[in-house]
Design an enzyme around this catalytic site. Structure first.
Site, short mmCIF file in Angstrom:
data_model
loop_
_atom_site.label_atom_id
_atom_site.label_comp_id
_atom_site.label_asym_id
_atom_site.label_seq_id
_atom_site.Cartn_x
_atom_site.Cartn_y
_atom_site.Cartn_z
N GLN A 38 60.95 40.70 55.46
CA GLN A 38 61.97 39.66 55.59
C GLN A 38 62.62 39.26 54.28
O GLN A 38 63.72 38.69 54.28
CB GLN A 38 61.35 38.44 56.27
N HIS A 58 68.06 50.70 61.37
CA HIS A 58 69.01 51.77 61.05
C HIS A 58 69.47 52.53 62.29
O HIS A 58 70.64 52.88 62.42
CB HIS A 58 68.39 52.76 60.03
N ARG A 96 51.88 32.22 50.25
CA ARG A 96 51.45 33.24 51.20
C ARG A 96 52.55 34.28 51.31
O ARG A 96 53.67 33.97 51.72
CB ARG A 96 51.19 32.58 52.57
N ASN A 185 49.07 39.44 60.78
CA ASN A 185 49.88 38.27 61.13
C ASN A 185 50.41 38.37 62.56
O ASN A 185 51.15 39.29 62.88
CB ASN A 185 51.08 38.16 60.18
N GLU A 186 50.01 37.42 63.40
CA GLU A 186 50.57 37.26 64.74
C GLU A 186 50.40 38.47 65.66
O GLU A 186 51.38 39.13 66.03
CB GLU A 186 52.06 36.88 64.67
N TYR A 330 54.82 27.18 66.55
CA TYR A 330 56.23 26.78 66.52
C TYR A 330 56.65 25.91 67.69
O TYR A 330 57.51 25.05 67.54
CB TYR A 330 57.13 28.03 66.45
N GLU A 392 51.56 29.01 59.19
CA GLU A 392 53.02 28.89 59.35
C GLU A 392 53.33 27.72 60.27
O GLU A 392 52.64 27.50 61.28
CB GLU A 392 53.65 30.13 60.02
#
Ligand SMILES: *[C@@H]1O[C@H](CO)[C@@H](O)[C@H](O)[C@H]1NC(C)=O
Ligand SMILES: *[C@@H]1O[C@H](CO)[C@@H](O)[C@H](O)[C@H]1NC(C)=O
Ligand SMILES: *[C@@H]1O[C@H](CO)[C@@H](O)[C@H](O)[C@H]1NC(C)=O
Ligand SMILES: *[C@@H]1O[C@H](CO)[C@@H](O)[C@H](O)[C@H]1NC(C)=O
Length: 490
Positions: A38, A58, A96, A185-186, A330, A392
């Site tokens: 990211q 792409h 992080r 992660n996740e 979230y 997060e």
């Protein structure tokens, strides 16, 4: 006289107590997060190998909302010194970030190590430490080597061995300085959002099958990395290692028992899928997950459950394989019971639930502090109060400098977290997603989460602090959540 003294003591404590609700406990840690794909850019710099997000953006630009890529992103591959500067300015305890697997290992395998990749992360880690910022490192934040995708990626159990070798290399090269590791992660997003919902790399549609194969490999990969650290590195390096799991809070849509049960099922199957094998006393998938998928598979004429089982040994290796539970949160959603007819399999049909966000929630549907507090208490009850790091928490908007919504979000969420700590939950850190605006996966650059704005039209990718950066800096300095936020907003 005595009465007066008591009254004074009492009022002192009540004032002190009211105040204490906005004060972080001693040793509580505050930081910010990012992820390699990211922010880094430099997608083909030096000998970096291609990963599944390079390939997807792409080959299928139409899948990304603004047809964008992470080829340059925030250009942190070149501008990492600027990142350290803004981290220092915020005063964070830790940063992080994640390592790009193919920047370090262009083929995904350990037979070829990139010296530029090593140098990049060594420089970043050293510079953070020089500035008294602890590096908190994620090994896998979604950017799988394309070379490993050719033979199935996470749906092939062999990928857990490649991950384990990569993990051992990372511990051996950086573990003298990195003391907090997050393996994966996740997992829900890695397996369900991609194979189940067809929303991300590797863009393979295999609901109710590929997602569960992926899930097993991810969990096994995590446990292998944990035990490598535990046996080969822990004694010498003295760090901690855990996993970061993402989840909503599932609130029953009505008080009817079928909805109350559906909400609990949602928690067990979306979150417990990952947390139960590692953090529960019995280990393995949650019972409800095993029995529902088995029953539905039978009705669909499968000869065995679509959910791949763990061997005895895998169950034992997974159980207890984390020093902390990293939590990304979230949203809160309202959950109702839903019966789906037998047809093409899917995770949602296996769960038998539907989700709904109430647009009338205050202050807005993205900011539901009571849901966060309930989630933290559910984790405490369900897994015997594990050590939790909030890895997060974040708020999406259009990237404006006067990001009042984000300030309110973090203020209210941190308050809810302090209440949960008051409830007895063992939470020791809070991480804002994200340090700066970045490439938000399928949403491209259309939604923003940063404390710093990034000018994506300027080759310098200039970073500018938003109101939320000033707010969070004050929180870190004072270790207090200010009640009045008008001073941060122009
Ligand atoms: C790297 O990718 C860019 C496009 O993002 C391309 O213009 C450039 O030629 C590539 N460089 C190399 C060395 O392949
Ligand atoms: C993205 O690409 C599609 C198809 O190639 C095109 O129709 C659409 O207008 C593009 N969107 C943007 C924001 O450029
Ligand atoms: C369910 O019952 C509780 C307690 O009686 C109440 O506070 C809550 O508003 C009810 N929820 C719904 C969705 O009706
Ligand atoms: C980028 O930064 C350099 C060095 O600080 C500066 O000279 C240049 O004008 C900047 N470019 C833009 C487009 O802002």
């Amino acid at each position: 006289m005595q009465f007066l003294a008591e009254l004074l003591i009492l009022s002192y404590f009540s004032i002190h107590f009211a105040h204490a609700q906005n004060i972080f406990p001693d040793h509580f840690r505050l930081g910010v997060a990012s992820a390699s794909y990211q922010i880094e850019g430099g997608w083909n710099a030096s000998d970096k190998g291609e990963n599944i997000w390079d390939r997807l953006t792409h080959e299928h630009p139409e899948v990304i909302k603004d047809n964008s890529t992470g080829d340059v992103a925030c250009d942190s591959y070149h501008l990492w010194k600027k990142d350290v500067e803004i981290l220092k300015n915020l005063g964070v305890d830790y940063y992080r970030f994640s390592i790009s697997w193919t920047r370090l290992l262009p083929t995904g395998r350990v037979d070829k190590i990139s010296s530029d990749g090593l140098k990049y992360y060594n420089d970043l880690i050293d510079s953070l430490l020089e500035n008294k910022i602890e590096p908190v490192v994620t090994l896998y934040h979604w950017d799988l080597p394309q070379a490993l995708q050719y033979f199935g990626g996470w749906t092939n159990l062999i990928t857990s061995d490649f991950f384990a070798q990569y993990a051992r290399l990372v511990f051996s090269r950086f573990g003298d300085r990195v003391k907090t590791w997050i393996t994966i992660n996740e997992p829900y997003s890695i397996c369900e959002t991609t194979y189940g919902d067809f929303q991300g790399a590797p863009l393979i549609h295999s609901p109710g099958i590929g997602d569960y194969l992926c899930g097993k490999t991810i969990l096994v990969a995590h446990s292998k990395a944990f035990h490598i650290y535990d046996k080969e590195f822990r004694e010498k390096q003295g760090g901690k290692i855990g996993i970061t799991i993402d989840t909503i809070w599932a609130e029953p849509r009505t008080n009817k028992s079928e909805d109350v049960e559906a909400a609990e099922r949602e928690m067990q199957m979306s979150f417990g899928w990952w947390a139960h094998p590692i953090f529960s006393t019995n280990g393995d998938y949650p019972e409800i997950m095993k029995s529902r998928i088995e029953e539905r598979s039978r009705q669909e004429n499968f000869v065995e459950s679509r959910l791949p089982s763990f061997t005895k040994e895998e169950i034992l290796n997974l159980r207890g394989s984390a020093d902390f539970l990293g939590l990304n949160h979230y949203n809160t959603k309202l959950i109702s019971n839903t019966e789906f007819p037998i047809g093409e399999p899917s995770f949602q049909k296996d769960k038998g639930t539907s989700a709904f966000q109430d647009p009338n929630w205050k202050p807005n549907k993205h900011t539901v502090p009571w849901g966060f507090r309930k989630l933290l208490n559910w984790i405490k009850r369900e897994y015997d109060n594990p050590l939790v790091y909030i890895t997060e928490n974040g708020f999406p908007d259009e990237g404006q400098l006067q990001d009042v919504g984000r300030v309110i979000f973090h203020k209210e969420m941190m308050k809810a977290m302090l209440q949960a700590i008051g409830d007895g939950c063992n939470i020791q850190s809070y991480t804002v997603w994200s340090i700066m605006d970045n490439m938000e996966w399928r949403d491209g650059y259309t939604i923003k989460f940063g404390l710093y704005q990034v000018d994506f039209n300027n080759p310098n990718r200039t970073r500018t602090p938003k109101a939320s950066a000033k707010f969070f800096k004050t929180v870190i300095e004072t270790r207090t959540i200010p009640e009045n936020i008008t001073m941060f907003i122009e």
